[in-house]
Design an enzyme around this catalytic site. Structure first.
Site, PDB file in Angstrom:
ATOM      1  N   HIS A   1     -27.568  43.288   2.723  1.00  0.00           N
ATOM      2  CA  HIS A   1     -27.156  44.393   1.841  1.00  0.00           C
ATOM      3  C   HIS A   1     -27.538  44.160   0.386  1.00  0.00           C
ATOM      4  CE1 HIS A   1     -24.893  46.191   5.134  1.00  0.00           C
ATOM      5  NE2 HIS A   1     -24.614  44.957   5.467  1.00  0.00           N
TER       6      HIS A   1
ATOM      7  N   ARG B   1       0.829  -1.210   0.000  1.00  0.00           N
ATOM      8  CA  ARG B   1       0.000   0.000   0.000  1.00  0.00           C
ATOM      9  C   ARG B   1       0.863   1.258   0.000  1.00  0.00           C
ATOM     10  NH1 ARG B   1      -3.656  -0.760   5.122  1.00  0.00           N
ATOM     11  NH2 ARG B   1      -5.192   0.408   3.916  1.00  0.00           N
TER      12      ARG B   1
ATOM     13  N   GLY C   1      -7.612   7.711  -1.886  1.00  0.00           N
ATOM     14  CA  GLY C   1      -7.677   7.183  -3.247  1.00  0.00           C
ATOM     15  C   GLY C   1      -6.697   7.807  -4.215  1.00  0.00           C
TER      16      GLY C   1
ATOM     17  N   GLN D   1      -6.920   0.604   8.219  1.00  0.00           N
ATOM     18  CA  GLN D   1      -6.689   2.011   7.847  1.00  0.00           C
ATOM     19  C   GLN D   1      -7.525   2.896   8.754  1.00  0.00           C
ATOM     20  OE1 GLN D   1      -4.848   4.067   6.273  1.00  0.00           O
ATOM     21  NE2 GLN D   1      -5.685   4.728   4.332  1.00  0.00           N
TER      22      GLN D   1
END
Length: 865
Positions: A823, A117, A132, A309
């Site tokens: 405004h 990874r 990703g 993770q």
């Protein structure tokens, strides 16, 4: 320092992002949490990545080319990034590095299956998740395959999407390095994702779990719809069980494949409720360790959860700190002030010190805690009424919270002291002299401030400013000023209500307020038309302005033929309005006087789109239209039963609205005038700090609160790390959308327009300026990018007074934020522009250049074919 090529995950902690990347650091931190199981493994470090990059000197030149490419040139980015990836994948791994990796594999089992990874150093950070952006390879078997996939991970730092993501987030490619995590594979029965806060509403008390069969890859890639569970206070409070037709499984020889799920199993839950609750308990433990809500990937094997993770959820809006465990309801200040962008610390702290009510900061925005006023029935009605008149979505959001009986406690009617919000002030006479006197009072106060601040420096300046803030608040809370503002607003509401009741006419007051006197904001727009009149006859000046880039262009302008007069016209304009800018409630934003180039595109639009004398003509046309409308309304009223009384009452209210409605804009002008004086004094102080080598640049003071800056001036000591952290945080806050209403649970409550009178497909908003107009939508996020043609409709997130110079050249207005008396609405009515405000996501739903129809009387926008 010896280089470390391989580190065991158990030896890694959260401080080692530079060595093992964001994912590696998170996994190392996770593996140290008691009771959390993380698959064993090791990190191939950024030292290894740098060593490999040194083997290919050509990469330096390719990175130089990449940094020079236009971020929008997708083709060039695609070509260069592919070339860099091919180069990295072609590098032979040095022997000593390959040996270190092989030794680590031998300790864990050479022929076992692994996940390989990517773990970049700019990944899974508190401010940008990078989810990703780099690659993961599952079920990799054997040392040769693992070495090859490590190479691929290094190369994935330069995928096209990763390169573009870094460019958009202002991250230099050279500063990002790639580590690689090699972890033992888990072959799960089920896998998925858990958010320890609801990712849609932001509620920190609700965790959500997405679950599917097999590897989590099926969910992440969108192959299947997951089962979704919501858990609150240790129990499942909602569940959706999906038909899970496919799963991703590991193959014995390595790699993965999609498989069909047996039809009997498809609709079975991937997890039992007991497992979901147990998983959320693990999630809460992880969240407590990292100190913020987490997005967690998990696997379930043999009824045992393993975490693969965890990263911070970067999309959640932060919750203001209350210092207690009670429930709180916060209302956004920015939605009322027409400034929903983040503010820098000096900006929000100055607004807090000069505001009339306590304000709480979160995500660079300010909020008012309205819990006490909602809790007491006596003040609740007034608060809902006042906020609802300004923005119906805020009212609806608050009512949504109140409908949850348990969230806001109910106090007895006595409640906190003070009159209920929205209570009617004592009436005043309809006398223009009152407005003249109020404007003079404000001018005298600002002049005194300018005179007295000149001699103040160092700590004495800060003592003086604290006193000036009290004067600032005294001017703001002047009862006569409040009465004048309320008189104009109440007369508007009265006219709209009564003329609809008596004549069946919606929003009649909109025409009756055209070209009302004493409106400093609408005068500002018209005055820029007069500036254009000075420039228009001289083609040389127009050509010069088209090429202007630097803010010192006024000196160059004066050197041209007829340039002196043009310069004087712009200087005179800046003397009167130069303290204004977009987002002007944040003192740190550059004022027009500091950045006059902001006005150049608007001046050029005015030169192109208008004839000489347009300002006076526009004002006079509006005045006559209002006068004609008054005569029409009064004659129609006199024809009704009891018509004379109705006409007399209406006439009294028309006179009242025209006397006072223009003043509605003046207090903000007074505040911003004072702000510019404060800012100039603080910047001079900053210059002294730069000269004394306390600060590297004067704008660094913007990242300190007023109180912190006071301390720095006293001690000549500054925490440079704090300033850097504040800069990073401020950059990240731009990605957050501030909610109108926020609870202490972190839930963003948006509110809805509960209306059934809007055609299907139309965008609903609040009608603030009557009329219907069709034209080209110009979606403009920054006033400096304005390029308007006559007849265009301005579509923008919000407009504060600084946008009004654009209003003279457009045919209609659509904003995402706003209310009846903000405004933009007041100026749209002054100029007779059909306008709809409070249109959620207007700048995303309407494309630049599309034809749209704005229904300013009924409050909706149609997108035309």
């Amino acid at each position: 320092m010896t280089e470390q090529y391989v580190v065991d995950l158990q030896e890694v902690d959260g401080t080692q992002v530079a060595l093992v990347g964001g994912k590696g650091a998170q996994l190392g931190g996770l593996s140290r949490i008691d009771g959390i199981r993380v698959p064993g493994g090791f990190c191939v470090t950024t030292d290894a990545f740098r060593r490999v990059m040194e083997e290919a000197p050509s990469i330096g030149g390719l990175l130089d080319q990449l940094s020079r490419v236009n971020p929008d040139d997708r083709e060039a980015i695609r070509t260069l990034s592919a070339q860099i990836r091919r180069t990295i994948e072609g590098i032979a791994m040095p022997d000593d590095l390959a040996a270190a990796i092989t030794r680590a594999l031998a300790r864990l089992g050479e022929q076992a299956a692994y996940a390989v990874r990517s773990s970049a150093t700019a990944e899974d950070l508190p401010t940008a998740s990078f989810a990703g952006q780099q690659d993961t390879y599952l079920n990799v078997v054997g040392p040769a395959a693992i070495l090859q996939h490590i190479n691929r991970c290094w190369a994935s730092l330069f995928t096209e999407r990763a390169v573009i993501y870094r460019r958009r987030n202002g991250i230099d490619h050279r500063t990002v390095h790639m580590a690689v995590v090699v972890q033992q594979m888990v072959f799960p029965h089920a896998a998925g994702i858990m958010f320890t806060a609801d990712p849609v509403t932001g509620n920190r008390k609700v965790a959500t779990v997405d679950a599917g069969f097999g590897l989590g890859e099926a969910l992440v890639s969108g192959l299947v719809n997951p089962d979704v569970f919501a858990v609150r206070h240790g129990e499942v409070v909602a569940r959706t069980i999906s038909a899970k037709q496919r799963a991703v499984h590991a193959l014995p020889a390595g790699g993965t494949q999609e498989v069909a799920i047996d039809s009997q199993r498809q609709e079975q839950p991937a997890l039992t409720d007991e497992q979901v609750v147990r998983l959320v308990q693990l999630g809460r433990r992880i969240e407590a360790h990292f100190g913020r809500p987490q997005d967690i990937e998990w696997c379930l094997a043999d009824d045992d959860f393993q975490i693969v993770q965890s990263r911070p959820i970067t999309t959640l809006f932060p919750v203001p700190e209350s210092g207690d465990q009670e429930n709180h309801v916060y209302v956004s200040v920015g939605h009322g002030q027409m400034m929903t962008d983040p503010m820098k610390p000096l900006g929000f702290s100055m607004w807090q010190l000069t505001a009339m009510v306590p304000m709480h900061e979160a995500g660079g925005r300010l909020f008012v805690d309205v819990t006490r006023r909602l809790a007491s029935p006596a003040s609740r009605a007034g608060l809902l009424d006042a906020l609802g008149k300004g923005d119906p979505l805020i009212r609806d959001a608050l009512e949504t919270v109140l409908d949850r009986d348990d969230f806001v406690p109910s106090l007895p009617d006595a409640g906190p002291g003070g009159p209920p919000a929205g209570g009617a002030p004592a009436p005043i006479e309809t006398d223009p002299a009152i407005v003249t006197e109020l404007i003079e009072r404000s001018q005298v106060s600002v002049a005194a401030l300018e005179r007295d601040i000149r001699t103040k420096t160092g700590p004495a300046l800060f003592d003086f400013l604290l006193e000036a803030f009290e004067e600032h608040k005294r001017v703001l809370s002047d009862p006569l000023s409040h009465q004048a503002i309320m008189a104009g607003m109440e007369a508007t509401w009265w006219l709209n209500d009564k003329l609809q009741e008596w004549l069946g006419e919606k929003n009649a007051a909109d025409t009756l307020t055209l070209s009302a006197p004493d409106n400093v904001t609408s005068e500002m727009g018209l005055a820029l038309l007069d500036v254009a009149d000075v420039i228009r006859p001289h083609s040389e000046l127009v050509a010069f302005l088209r090429g202007v880039e630097d803010d010192d262009f006024l000196d160059e302008l004066a050197k041209l033929a007829c340039g002196t007069e043009a310069r004087e016209a712009i200087e005179t304009y800046l003397d009167r309005y130069g303290m204004r800018c977009v987002g002007e409630i944040d003192i740190t934003r550059p004022r027009w006087r500091e950045r006059p180039t902001t006005l150049v595109p608007v001046i050029l639009d005015n030169v192109r789109n208008f004839e000489p004398g347009a300002a006076e003509r526009r004002f006079e046309q509006g005045r006559q239209k209002a006068q004609k409308k008054e005569q029409d309304v009064l004659s129609r009223l006199r024809a009704l039963p009891d018509g004379d009384r109705k006409a007399d009452e209406a006439k009294r209210m028309i006179d009242r609205v025209r006397t006072f409605i223009g003043y509605r804009e003046y207090p903000k002008y007074g505040i911003v005038s004072r702000y510019f004086v404060y800012k100039q004094a603080l910047l001079k102080e900053a210059e002294r700090l730069v000269q004394a080598d306390v600060l590297p640049e004067k704008e660094d003071i913007f990242y300190l609160t007023f109180q912190e800056l006071h301390d720095v001036v006293r001690s000549h000591q500054v925490d440079h790390q704090l300033i850097q952290q504040r800069k990073d945080a401020f950059r990240s806050y731009h990605a957050l959308t501030p909610p109108r209403v926020l609870t202490s649970d972190g839930e963003a409550v948006t509110g809805t327009y509960r209306r059934d009178d809007v055609p299907a497909g139309a965008l609903t908003g609040l009608p603030v300026s009557a009329g219907t107009v069709e034209g080209r939508a110009r979606v403009i996020l920054d006033m400096a990018d304005a390029d308007l043609e006559a007849g265009d409709i301005l579509v923008t997130p919000f407009t504060d007074p600084s946008w009004s110079p654009l209003f003279v050249g457009i045919a209609g207005l659509v904003t995402e934020v706003g209310g009846l008396m903000t405004h933009g609405a007041v100026i749209a009515r002054e100029y007779g522009l059909p306008a709809v405000v409070g249109v959620e996501q207007a700048t995303r739903l309407i494309r630049d250049g599309q034809r749209i129809r704005v229904h300013g009387t009924d409050g909706y926008v149609e997108i035309l074919p």
